[in-house]
Motif scaffolding. Structure first.
Motif, short mmCIF file in Angstrom:
data_model
loop_
_atom_site.label_atom_id
_atom_site.label_comp_id
_atom_site.label_asym_id
_atom_site.label_seq_id
_atom_site.Cartn_x
_atom_site.Cartn_y
_atom_site.Cartn_z
N ARG A 152 21.02 13.50 15.74
CA ARG A 152 19.44 13.80 16.40
C ARG A 152 19.53 15.04 17.26
O ARG A 152 20.53 15.57 18.01
N THR A 153 18.56 15.68 17.12
CA THR A 153 18.07 16.90 17.88
C THR A 153 17.61 16.24 19.43
O THR A 153 17.24 15.58 19.59
N ASN A 154 18.54 16.95 20.61
CA ASN A 154 18.32 16.64 21.77
C ASN A 154 17.18 17.17 22.60
O ASN A 154 17.17 18.10 23.44
N TYR B 7 11.03 13.94 21.20
CA TYR B 7 10.27 14.08 19.92
C TYR B 7 8.90 13.34 19.68
O TYR B 7 8.95 11.92 19.92
N THR C 115 24.90 22.59 17.01
CA THR C 115 23.79 22.90 17.69
C THR C 115 22.77 23.67 16.62
O THR C 115 23.23 23.80 15.38
N LEU C 116 21.62 23.61 16.78
CA LEU C 116 20.53 24.06 15.87
C LEU C 116 19.66 25.11 16.43
O LEU C 116 19.16 24.85 17.56
N ILE D 271 13.65 25.17 14.17
CA ILE D 271 12.96 23.91 14.46
C ILE D 271 11.42 24.09 14.51
O ILE D 271 10.82 23.46 14.01
N VAL E 45 19.31 24.00 20.49
CA VAL E 45 19.05 22.78 20.80
C VAL E 45 20.28 22.07 20.38
O VAL E 45 20.81 22.28 19.18
N LEU F 113 22.83 19.20 18.82
CA LEU F 113 22.79 18.09 17.85
C LEU F 113 23.91 16.98 18.34
O LEU F 113 25.02 17.17 18.41
#
Length: 223
Positions: A148-150, A153, A181-182, A187, A218, A220
């Protein structure tokens, strides 16, 4: 079981698929029947059904973005238990996506998915179909490798009424399982492209995107 692509609204299998969607998903998550014409004919949107003895027992919609080298799983429906539908759809989808990335001269970077959080929103019954129970689905996606992206959302309602839909996480399954991380700009680019079809954007969504634009990365996190 057959993995059959649907590309026209007049395909008899589409009516069965749409009916299955209405049985499974909340109303705000289901695009109206007639609005499916253009998406189905869009070569970049891939809609497949699992067909068993002439009946649609599962479905998945996804897309691959060549410029970002990422995919998005729009939805996966398991309409009948005891047939291995979930594994069948996941395997066939992954084979297709890896082939698309290879044609693009790349290794797939990863895949997005919106993931219900039943610990926050418990009333989604998903038509009483046990394999679609949000607790089960969340754990299955974790097993597949989604994280999940932190950030908090929300997304615009697919009823295009300007309402914000919450109770979900934006998940990402990186090809590199060690990735933690992303890139925030990835995104943002993805979300703007994905929701370009809905002109009525809620303020909460606009604020979320603006906040992401101020970040570089962000986290993960595990599901």
């Amino acid at each position: 079981m057959e993995f059959v692509r649907i590309q026209h609204i007049d395909n008899p299998l589409f009516a069965k698929m749409h009916r299955l969607m209405q049985e499974v998903f909340p109303p705000e998550e289901v695009l109206a029947y007639d609005l499916w014409k253009e998406p189905l004919e869009d070569p970049g949107i891939r809609v497949f059904v699992a067909v068993h003895e002439g009946e649609v027992v599962g479905a998945t919609e996804y897309r691959y973005y060549t410029d970002m080298n990422v995919a998005m799983t729009d939805f996966t429906i398991i309409g009948r238990e005891g047939l291995g539908v979930g594994r069948f759809l996941a395997r066939e989808r992954q084979k297709d996506l890896l082939a698309l990335a290879a044609e693009n001269g790349k290794e797939l970077y990863g895949m997005f998915a919106e993931i219900y959080d039943p610990y926050r929103v418990a009333e989604h019954s998903f038509g009483g179909i046990k394999p679609m129970d949000p607790f089960v689905r969340r754990e299955v996606l974790s097993h597949l490798g989604y994280k999940r992206t932190n950030f908090t959302y929300v997304h615009p309602s697919w009823q295009n009424d300007g309402e914000a839909v919450s109770g979900l996480d934006l998940g990402f399954m990186p090809t590199n399982e060690e990735q933690t991380t992303l890139e925030a700009d990835l995104i943002v680019t993805f979300l703007k492209r994905y929701y370009a079809v809905l002109p009525q954007k809620p303020q909460a969504w606009l604020d979320m995107v603006k906040d992401l634009e101020s970040k570089e990365m962000v986290e993960l996190l595990p599901i």
